[in-house]
Enzyme design. Structure first.
Site, short mmCIF file in Angstrom:
data_model
loop_
_atom_site.label_atom_id
_atom_site.label_comp_id
_atom_site.label_asym_id
_atom_site.label_seq_id
_atom_site.Cartn_x
_atom_site.Cartn_y
_atom_site.Cartn_z
N GLY A 361 43.15 86.89 58.19
CA GLY A 361 42.08 87.90 57.24
C GLY A 361 41.48 87.54 56.04
N THR A 418 50.70 92.02 54.22
CA THR A 418 50.09 90.71 54.95
C THR A 418 48.82 90.63 54.98
OG1 THR A 418 49.84 91.48 57.09
CG2 THR A 418 52.04 90.79 56.55
N CYS A 419 48.07 89.44 54.98
CA CYS A 419 46.72 89.08 55.10
C CYS A 419 46.39 88.73 56.82
CB CYS A 419 46.32 87.98 54.30
SG CYS A 419 46.39 88.62 52.50
N SER A 420 47.36 89.22 57.65
CA SER A 420 47.38 88.80 58.91
C SER A 420 46.33 89.66 59.80
CB SER A 420 48.71 88.95 59.50
OG SER A 420 48.51 88.50 61.10
#
Length: 716
Positions: A361, A418-420
């Site tokens: 992301g 998270t940046c997932s």
């Protein structure tokens, strides 16, 4: 138009870039090494260009952050155009070359990309630059083939009908790059160095105009982020100019992805005064510094796990000192190696968990790699648009283990971010951890709560417990979850805890928290002058109202209630002052009664003598109930007693004196609860109603400004 900066910040920065004339030699060496680790592996039957093993050569030490950034950008560009660059080398007959070993093929591709980006012009070399033999050798070789290389590139463009080399990329990658190039820049303000208003004034002097939202950013404008009150947003087109400002050079404005600011603000909102926080991963020094800046006024410590080497610790301390951070403690153990009973962390109440993730992301992968986990493999995953199942499974298992380990600590909340874009790393990890019940049966379990950002946010409250942002033209993707321990219903909340919580939220500024010397000095001053205060602040009253359900009665109150078990209700007596023209008195912090003129009541001495005999009670919320307005010609005695529908004021009662405590003489307007004996009333507090209080609470019409109120507790 140019940004004016008369302070000469350019002298403070050592820039490696030479514009379109190339970079210094060490930049190419590091870019080649990064590219070698992330290049696309081809089947053996399709291999035409061979890359030797040069894993033994170390990375060069680069002097500044810009050099590190362009090293990753060159490597990423070589990865994106690997097939095109290999075809150019083969078509121009520049490869193979017996004088260039396979170990230098990676350097050959990196420098070929840079050469075509300069339109095959020679690189400018400065005298003070220390030469690297391999770089000079490859550079001389490519420049000798520059005509053939340019012709080979032209043939490839004609064959593929490409207006530029960008059209050789897949459409999804092109759109992703266009979105990333237009992504706004998020800077958080380092309040250790400068205040928010000073930043606004500085930007105004430099020609910036403040706008209302991110969608209105254009040219020399900026806006404040809707979720984080200390984050300033700029257009992406101003990046190079902003990085040269003294605000950035002096660490007053710090560039970082918004997702990290969201996590930091969510964590600090859960902290009270003197409560510590654990950062599970060293990660970015910017994230730690931001958390330090937001929590310094709460007198808490920030414990950072996983600082393995003394060199890393020295580097971080130097960065923190430069940014003004003082409340950071570095731990060399990994987070999962630390026992929940570690004595260093017994005051910790919040854990900030930012695990390594797939990070698909992220809008700007190079900055994220530099500031976060240093994994260049992210570039390869972003180019492919996905990660392998094996890598995703390994990441999810590691994240679950870390979250379950965090739940073993006796903290009040855990912030997981998270940046997932994968549920396997986001919702599923959190749900599995909650189902595991790893915290045991001896403590209260965790539950999900929505994050609470600052009051400057104008976004609607999320109905989901998870906070998610999809990648867009305005921000990167982000996932955020907050796990908070459920409150123990059998555990009483003391008055001290309630006051500490109020002070942490800034509701008791100027009311509590003073030293004994200041309190003594204040008492002497009060006896020497007439009191002309402003009354109880509305925000304090609001906080007391919200604390009504939290504050419980102590054992002493239980004993008193046991004596009056047949009279379960308590009410408050309201009376109107006879003298309304006296000076406006100040609400007293203590429970002793005062005369309308502001001087001590004659009973004050008696109250002080009885102080030692008082039973200590926990604060309890009571209500001041205003009586109904009687119609004209009808007396109040003719009506049945009932509870008023008018607004009530919630206050705190303090320690009750002896049963024979003297009361103020009752006045004309009195509300006595049904079935309660007037002789059983005990005065607890007396104060005046100020005009701003009457306007705020909307009291009945017969309640006039400066009316005196006596709060009474009845035995029933």
């Amino acid at each position: 138009m140019k940004i004016s900066d008369d302070k000469g910040s350019a002298e403070k920065r050592t820039m490696t870039v030479i514009g379109k004339n190339g970079y210094h030699d060490p930049v190419y060496i590091n870019a080649a090494k990064i590219f070698r680790g992330i290049r696309t592996e081809k089947p053996k039957d399709r291999i035409l260009v061979r890359y030797g093993d040069d894993s033994g050569s170390p990375m060069r030490t680069l002097k500044d952050e810009y050099s590190q950034r362009v090293s990753y950008e060159l490597a990423f560009s070589a990865l994106k155009y690997q097939d095109l660059l290999e075809e150019i080398l083969l078509d121009s007959c520049a490869y193979p070359c017996l004088s260039i070993p396979d170990e230098l093929t990676s350097l050959l591709l990196v420098m070929l990309y840079d050469l075509q980006d300069r339109k095959f012009e020679a690189r400018e070399i400065f005298d003070e630059e220390e030469p690297v033999a391999e770089v000079r050798k490859i550079e001389h070789y490519l420049y000798s083939f520059r005509t053939k290389l340019a012709a080979a590139l032209a043939r490839c463009r004609i064959k593929n009908d490409a207006l530029s080399i960008e059209y050789f990329l897949p459409e999804t990658v092109r759109k992703q790059e266009q979105k990333a190039s237009s992504l706004p820049l998020y800077f958080w303000i380092n309040t250790f160095k400068i205040g928010l208003q000073d930043v606004f004034l500085d930007l105004k002097e430099k020609g910036f105009t403040r706008v209302g939202s991110v969608s209105r950013l254009d040219g020399y404008t900026y806006c404040m982020d809707q979720h984080c009150h200390d984050v300033v947003v700029f257009p992406s087109s101003l990046k190079e100019e902003l990085l040269h400002l003294d605000l950035f050079a002096d660490c007053k404005l710090l560039l970082q992805d918004k997702s990290r600011s969201l996590a930091v603000h969510s964590a600090q909102a859960l902290l009270n005064v003197d409560e510590d926080i654990i950062v599970a991963h060293a990660g970015s020094h910017l994230t730690i510094a931001h958390l330090s800046a937001l929590t310094t006024h709460k007198m808490c410590s920030v414990f950072v796990c996983g600082v393995k080497t003394s060199e890393k610790a020295a580097e971080l301390r130097n960065s923190f000192d430069h940014m003004g951070c003082k409340n950071i403690r570095l731990l060399h153990e990994d987070f999962t190696e630390i026992e929940p009973t570690d004595p260093r962390l017994q005051m910790a109440k919040v854990i900030l968990l930012l695990p390594q993730c797939s990070a698909l992301g992220v809008g700007n992968p190079v900055d994220f790699i530099l500031n976060e986990h240093k994994d260049a493999g992210l570039l390869k995953d972003l180019l492919q648009g996905s990660v392998s199942e094996d890598k995703l499974r390994v990441l999810a298992e590691r994240q679950l283990n870390e979250l379950m380990h965090a739940m073993k600590f006796k903290v009040q909340a855990i912030v997981y971010c998270t940046c997932s874009l994968y549920q396997e790393e986001n919702e599923l990890v959190v749900k599995k951890a909650l189902k595991s019940e790893v915290e045991g049966n001896k403590v209260q379990p965790y539950r999900l709560i929505p994050p609470a950002f600052s009051a400057c946010s104008n976004s609607e409250a999320s109905t989901d417990f998870f906070f998610k942002m999809e990648p867009s033209e305005f921000s990167s993707g982000c996932f955020l979850a907050i796990l908070q321990r459920e409150e123990d219903p059998s555990e009483d909340v003391s008055a001290k805890d309630v006051l500490a919580r109020a002070a942490a939220k800034g509701l008791l500024d100027g009311i509590v928290g003073k030293s004994k010397q200041e309190k003594k000095k204040q008492k002497v001053t009060q006896h020497r002058r007439n009191i002309t205060g402003s009354g109880i602040k509305p925000k304090v009253a609001e906080f007391l109202h919200h604390c009504k359900a939290e504050v419980s009665v102590s054992k002493a109150v239980g004993n008193i209630q046991q004596k009056n078990v047949n009279q379960p209700n308590r009410y408050v007596q309201l009376k109107k002052s006879v003298d309304q023209d006296t000076a406006l008195p100040k609400v007293l912090k203590h429970t002793s009664l005062w005369s309308p003129t502001g001087k001590a009541h004659p009973r004050q001495t008696l109250v002080r003598k009885a102080h030692a005999d008082r039973k200590r009670l926990v604060l309890k919320t009571v209500e001041i109930v205003f009586p109904p307005v009687a119609p004209a010609g009808q007396t109040a005695q003719g009506n049945k007693p009932r509870t008023s529908t008018h607004p009530c004021f919630h206050g705190w009662t303090g320690a009750k004196g002896s049963s024979d405590r003297i009361l103020l003489p009752p006045l004309s307007k009195v509300v006595t609860p049904h079935g309660a004996s007037p002789s059983s009333a005990t005065a607890v507090r007396s104060f005046r109603l100020f005009p701003n209080f009457i306007q705020k609470v909307k009291t009945p019409g017969y309640i006039h400004p400066y009316s005196q109120i006596t709060v009474c507790l009845y035995a029933g």
